[in-house]
Write a protein that holds these residues in place. Sequence first.
Motif, PDB file in Angstrom:
ATOM      1  N   GLN A  46       0.845  -1.185   0.000  1.00 31.40           N
ATOM      2  CA  GLN A  46       0.000   0.000   0.000  1.00 31.40           C
ATOM      3  C   GLN A  46       0.890   1.248   0.000  1.00 31.40           C
ATOM      4  O   GLN A  46       1.789   1.359   0.817  1.00 31.40           O
ATOM      5  CB  GLN A  46      -0.896  -0.002   1.242  1.00 31.40           C
ATOM      6  CG  GLN A  46      -2.023  -1.015   1.180  1.00 31.40           C
ATOM      7  CD  GLN A  46      -2.964  -0.789   0.019  1.00 31.40           C
ATOM      8  OE1 GLN A  46      -3.318   0.338  -0.301  1.00 31.40           O
ATOM      9  NE2 GLN A  46      -3.357  -1.869  -0.671  1.00 31.40           N
TER      10      GLN A  46
ATOM     11  N   GLU C 140      -1.921  -2.344 -11.002  1.00 28.37           N
ATOM     12  CA  GLU C 140      -2.744  -2.257  -9.791  1.00 28.37           C
ATOM     13  C   GLU C 140      -1.975  -1.696  -8.607  1.00 28.37           C
ATOM     14  O   GLU C 140      -2.534  -1.013  -7.769  1.00 28.37           O
ATOM     15  CB  GLU C 140      -3.261  -3.653  -9.422  1.00 28.37           C
ATOM     16  CG  GLU C 140      -4.443  -4.088 -10.257  1.00 28.37           C
ATOM     17  CD  GLU C 140      -4.774  -5.551  -9.985  1.00 28.37           C
ATOM     18  OE1 GLU C 140      -4.770  -5.937  -8.811  1.00 28.37           O
ATOM     19  OE2 GLU C 140      -5.010  -6.280 -10.951  1.00 28.37           O
ATOM     20  N   ASN C 145      -2.238   4.966  -9.844  1.00 29.16           N
ATOM     21  CA  ASN C 145      -3.562   4.353  -9.835  1.00 29.16           C
ATOM     22  C   ASN C 145      -4.167   4.319  -8.440  1.00 29.16           C
ATOM     23  O   ASN C 145      -5.384   4.442  -8.280  1.00 29.16           O
ATOM     24  CB  ASN C 145      -3.498   2.954 -10.432  1.00 29.16           C
ATOM     25  CG  ASN C 145      -3.497   2.996 -11.947  1.00 29.16           C
ATOM     26  OD1 ASN C 145      -3.752   4.042 -12.537  1.00 29.16           O
ATOM     27  ND2 ASN C 145      -3.197   1.874 -12.568  1.00 29.16           N
ATOM     28  N   ALA C 146      -3.302   4.157  -7.427  1.00 27.06           N
ATOM     29  CA  ALA C 146      -3.813   4.187  -6.055  1.00 27.06           C
ATOM     30  C   ALA C 146      -4.412   5.562  -5.765  1.00 27.06           C
ATOM     31  O   ALA C 146      -5.495   5.676  -5.188  1.00 27.06           O
ATOM     32  CB  ALA C 146      -2.702   3.862  -5.072  1.00 27.06           C
ATOM     33  N   LEU C 148      -5.504   7.740  -8.027  1.00 28.64           N
ATOM     34  CA  LEU C 148      -6.717   7.888  -8.829  1.00 28.64           C
ATOM     35  C   LEU C 148      -7.874   7.145  -8.174  1.00 28.64           C
ATOM     36  O   LEU C 148      -9.023   7.583  -8.234  1.00 28.64           O
ATOM     37  CB  LEU C 148      -6.484   7.356 -10.248  1.00 28.64           C
ATOM     38  CG  LEU C 148      -5.597   8.200 -11.164  1.00 28.64           C
ATOM     39  CD1 LEU C 148      -5.390   7.504 -12.495  1.00 28.64           C
ATOM     40  CD2 LEU C 148      -6.218   9.580 -11.385  1.00 28.64           C
ATOM     41  N   GLY C 149      -7.529   6.014  -7.540  1.00 29.66           N
ATOM     42  CA  GLY C 149      -8.550   5.225  -6.869  1.00 29.66           C
ATOM     43  C   GLY C 149      -9.266   6.007  -5.779  1.00 29.66           C
ATOM     44  O   GLY C 149     -10.473   5.864  -5.588  1.00 29.66           O
ATOM     45  N   TYR C 150      -8.524   6.881  -5.071  1.00 29.73           N
ATOM     46  CA  TYR C 150      -9.134   7.679  -3.999  1.00 29.73           C
ATOM     47  C   TYR C 150     -10.230   8.592  -4.531  1.00 29.73           C
ATOM     48  O   TYR C 150     -11.157   8.928  -3.831  1.00 29.73           O
ATOM     49  CB  TYR C 150      -8.073   8.523  -3.286  1.00 29.73           C
ATOM     50  CG  TYR C 150      -7.119   7.706  -2.457  1.00 29.73           C
ATOM     51  CD1 TYR C 150      -7.595   6.698  -1.604  1.00 29.73           C
ATOM     52  CD2 TYR C 150      -5.750   7.928  -2.510  1.00 29.73           C
ATOM     53  CE1 TYR C 150      -6.714   5.939  -0.851  1.00 29.73           C
ATOM     54  CE2 TYR C 150      -4.862   7.176  -1.744  1.00 29.73           C
ATOM     55  CZ  TYR C 150      -5.358   6.178  -0.920  1.00 29.73           C
ATOM     56  OH  TYR C 150      -4.501   5.426  -0.173  1.00 29.73           O
ATOM     57  N   GLY C 152     -11.998   7.766  -7.107  1.00 32.41           N
ATOM     58  CA  GLY C 152     -12.973   6.925  -7.790  1.00 32.41           C
ATOM     59  C   GLY C 152     -12.678   6.615  -9.239  1.00 32.41           C
ATOM     60  O   GLY C 152     -13.550   6.165  -9.982  1.00 32.41           O
ATOM     61  N   ILE C 153     -11.432   6.844  -9.674  1.00 33.11           N
ATOM     62  CA  ILE C 153     -11.102   6.517 -11.058  1.00 33.11           C
ATOM     63  C   ILE C 153     -10.327   5.200 -11.092  1.00 33.11           C
ATOM     64  O   ILE C 153      -9.396   5.005 -10.318  1.00 33.11           O
ATOM     65  CB  ILE C 153     -10.239   7.633 -11.707  1.00 33.11           C
ATOM     66  CG1 ILE C 153     -11.010   8.944 -11.693  1.00 33.11           C
ATOM     67  CG2 ILE C 153      -9.851   7.248 -13.134  1.00 33.11           C
ATOM     68  CD1 ILE C 153     -10.171  10.141 -12.096  1.00 33.11           C
ATOM     69  N   ASP C 154     -10.759   4.307 -11.973  1.00 32.50           N
ATOM     70  CA  ASP C 154     -10.075   3.036 -12.118  1.00 32.50           C
ATOM     71  C   ASP C 154      -9.032   3.182 -13.216  1.00 32.50           C
ATOM     72  O   ASP C 154      -9.345   3.112 -14.400  1.00 32.50           O
ATOM     73  CB  ASP C 154     -11.111   1.958 -12.468  1.00 32.50           C
ATOM     74  CG  ASP C 154     -10.548   0.565 -12.271  1.00 32.50           C
ATOM     75  OD1 ASP C 154      -9.436   0.464 -11.721  1.00 32.50           O
ATOM     76  OD2 ASP C 154     -11.218  -0.395 -12.676  1.00 32.50           O
ATOM     77  N   GLY C 155      -7.800   3.447 -12.836  1.00 29.79           N
ATOM     78  CA  GLY C 155      -6.750   3.729 -13.809  1.00 29.79           C
ATOM     79  C   GLY C 155      -6.370   2.513 -14.633  1.00 29.79           C
ATOM     80  O   GLY C 155      -6.499   1.381 -14.180  1.00 29.79           O
ATOM     81  N   ASN C 157      -3.740  -0.016 -16.914  1.00 28.89           N
ATOM     82  CA  ASN C 157      -2.410  -0.579 -16.708  1.00 28.89           C
ATOM     83  C   ASN C 157      -1.463   0.185 -17.635  1.00 28.89           C
ATOM     84  O   ASN C 157      -1.095  -0.277 -18.709  1.00 28.89           O
ATOM     85  CB  ASN C 157      -2.442  -2.069 -17.042  1.00 28.89           C
ATOM     86  CG  ASN C 157      -1.265  -2.797 -16.448  1.00 28.89           C
ATOM     87  OD1 ASN C 157      -0.277  -2.178 -16.046  1.00 28.89           O
ATOM     88  ND2 ASN C 157      -1.355  -4.104 -16.394  1.00 28.89           N
TER      89      ASN C 157
END
Lengths: 280, 415, 300
Positions: A46, C140, C145-146, C148-150, C152-155, C157
């Motif tokens: 993480q 992943e 991408n992490a 972007l994930g915050y 709500g975007i699914d980045g 590869n």
Amino acid sequence: MTQRGLERLKRAMWTLSLSVLAIPFVFPFLWMVSSGFKSATEIFGQPTLIPRVWRWTNFVEVFQYQPFAQQYFNSLYIACLVTVITLVLSSLAGYALARMRFAGAGLLMLFLVSALMVPEEVTIIPNFFLMRWLGLMDTHGPLVLLPVFGPHGVMATFLMRQYFVALPKELEEAGKMDGLSRIGIWWRIALPMSRPALAAVAIITFLFSWNLFLEPLVFVSSLEKFTLPLALSNFTDAYGLPLWHLQLAATSLAVVPILIVYLIAQRQIIESFAMSGVKG
Amino acid sequence: MRAAKTRLTVSLLALCLASGPALAENLRFTVWTGNEAHLKMLNGIAEGFEAAHEGTQVTFETIPAGDYVQKLTFQLAGGNPPDLGWMFEDSMPAFVAAKAVEPLTDVLENTEGYDLADFSEPAMGLWKKDDEIYGVPFSTSPFMIFYNKDMFDAAGLEDPLTLAEKGEWNMTKFREVAKALTRSGERVWGFEFKDGQGYDTRIMHAVMPPIRAYGGDAWANGACGFDQPEAVEAIKTLHGMVFEDKSIVPPGEQGDYFSGSSAMTINQISRASKMPEAGFAWGVAPLPSGPAGEAPVIGQAGLVVFAKSDQKELAKEFVAWMTNKENVAVMAQFFPPARASVLDSDAFTDANSLIPAEQMKNVAAAIKNGKVLPSHQRAPQILAAQKPKFDALWRADADVEASIQAICAAIKPQL
Amino acid sequence: MARAGRAPWLTLQRREAIEAWLFVSPTLIGFLIFFLGPLIAVVFYSVSEWNLLSGEQVFVGMANYHDALRENPDFWHVIRNSVIFAIGLVPLNMALALTLALALSRPFRGVVFFRTVFFAPVVTSAVAWAIVWKFLLQGEGGTVNALLGYVGIDGPNWLREPDWAMAAVIVTRVIKMVGLNMILYIAALQAIPRDYEEAARLEGASGWQIFRMVTWPLLAPATLIIMVITTIGSFKVFDHIYLMTGGGPENGTLVLAYYIYEQAFEFFNVGYASALAMIMFVIVLALTIVQLILRQKGAA
């Protein structure tokens, strides 16, 4: 009152958007340094900016896996050498092109400047054979000769010329009256007056050499002769496996000192690039 | 006075004669290991040779594995040739075709006590051309499954070694346990390709073992084998594991086995040297068998003498020295041998300080029954041509069969 | 008298010319040996088939050019990639540089801080930059991408899909280099006399109108120079791509500079690579001439 409030709001909005825009410029540095302290496992876990466990040993191991101190020194001395030679040659040639009248000066200028358009990828193959013929393969020779005499050297010459042209002539005339030779005028009068240009050439040349990648990749093959960029791209263990954490620790070691110098002298450095860009 | 002068002249002459040989031979030997233990062993072998050949000195020069062939070629073409060096199996045919390496047959046949026949025929295949030997394999290392025993135990599963002993270690079981050990979301996978590079530099190491297990091949005999039904089946299985089961570390991810984020990986036993720092119980098992039975796959590396060397004869003698029975036994602690006599001895199974003798027996068996990876004179071009097509294959939405057709179409001109 | 006075004047001039040539000779000689000579040599190399490993060299005429232009499908793919790279990079870089310059050309609190920040990647080695971004852009587990994930975007590869990889390479390159163009624009902006703007403002022009009618036209010469530099620079990019994608995936980021390197120093096809180098030279030359003509027209 509302007018001023509006102005203040507008300014705050500007600052905010600039700050957001700055994230991708700053984050890589922070991440790089913080990852340099992490274990390989944590780097891929993480994402956190502060390492859970600080692994200072990474920075020790960097020096064990490769002759990293030697490589660091190589980069440093090559960059210094290239800088000094470039300063001397470019200011000599630049001075002649700016101040002395001789047939073919214009043509020579055009000829040199056309080099700025040619990517080094074009000439690297014949240079490979040239260096082989000169017996300079796997030495630092090409890493000094090519930046000094290639397009970068031409750029430096051009920059010096532009600066000399804009200098007032009176002092030089006075020097001539006092019986100084040409070389004397160049050394005693022209050079001291062109410190900003010399500083600009020095800064740009140093960074150019320090960051050079294609030439070391092609011309140097022994580990102890590597320069930093090559060493960084090569942080693998005995089996060719990437050592992620060490690579990032080493990258931090290579980047941070330059960054500190940059932060201290940012005005001078930025101006140097502005000079080279506008004029070159 | 005169006598003194004469004496001085004589002693000077004697000095010159004595120092003559000492000035001479320095053999440069390029390797891709920087590992201290490896270098210590190599230097130890060289010392014996130096003792027998007065004035000779062998220096080992490390070139990082990733750039080895390139930098080596630069040195050869750049007028600074090493005398001898290690050679990857897939680069060998190109070097032979370019006449960049020396034939060794004469020296090997005429060195006393060398016993050339001791090298098994399949092991020598890659290093020969038209009955002439151009290289001697120093490492004949089968691909094995490394597993994280702690993870198998925690999941209550039988580990691959146990399964192999029961004869149940096959592709179906492999897929099953890999899936069972995967914990998506926690970044734990069942299996990782060799060094996590199965999608990039180690495509062949990723796909060949299952292809062979299913009874197929890649590009042997000038034809593309990827599109044969056996190979297609094998690749489909892998593709399913990556994208349906999500049990193999997918492209663009790091799931390092050695730091505990994958339960199994495939590798050669030299990589066991990384295990002590891993901090978990582990073991080495054979590759899972397939419809075609057991099909061990071997990776090789050899010793060659470069044609550009100006001390070829001495360099050839050193190759013969380094690969005699004694020294092959010494090297067996790191590099599995191709000599049958060493392979059969207890010395080999006991030589590895990290892998128990029980598991080493599987290694020895794999060397004897294994097949080397496919090779080709234009291997670099073939690998480069197939790489972009494999990139297209390793996508979740890829049409596997169409991708395989594209791979074959891309490499056919090179074959 | 006239004759006597003329002779020394001539000598002086000649002497100055000799001195001048001495001054430029180190640079000139080095330039001839290490730049012009090689440039001419490439022409000869390009008409031969030459394998670095075996050292065999055979004259083959235009075969290498024919091979590139007609036979080898990779070549046009590579050209296409190079053009996409340039078309993606140049406008993005220049637009961002101009925006930043407009925001940072006037003094305000924090202006030095922001200039320093936006310029910092320029002084950083391209190798370090590429290494770090390669990590950040992983599928992943990648930090980008992490993040972007915050929101709500699914980045995607990034570096494993050809189109995204190209986009990623372009954007990270822009972030690396935009600072340079930014300061060039700032210098150009600061050279514009304030009166022009004041006059326009007094006439009641809005901010946008001032930019459109006053600033932008005055920036035209700077814009042209920046465009030339940036375009040529985009064709030269090698290290960035070598380290981030290695030309992949699916050859999606295989650009000309990298292709030349690969052919010459990985497959050792010196002749073919030299033909490619010649083609690259012609392309860059053509681009420069076109831009210079545009400049002439703009000036007229």
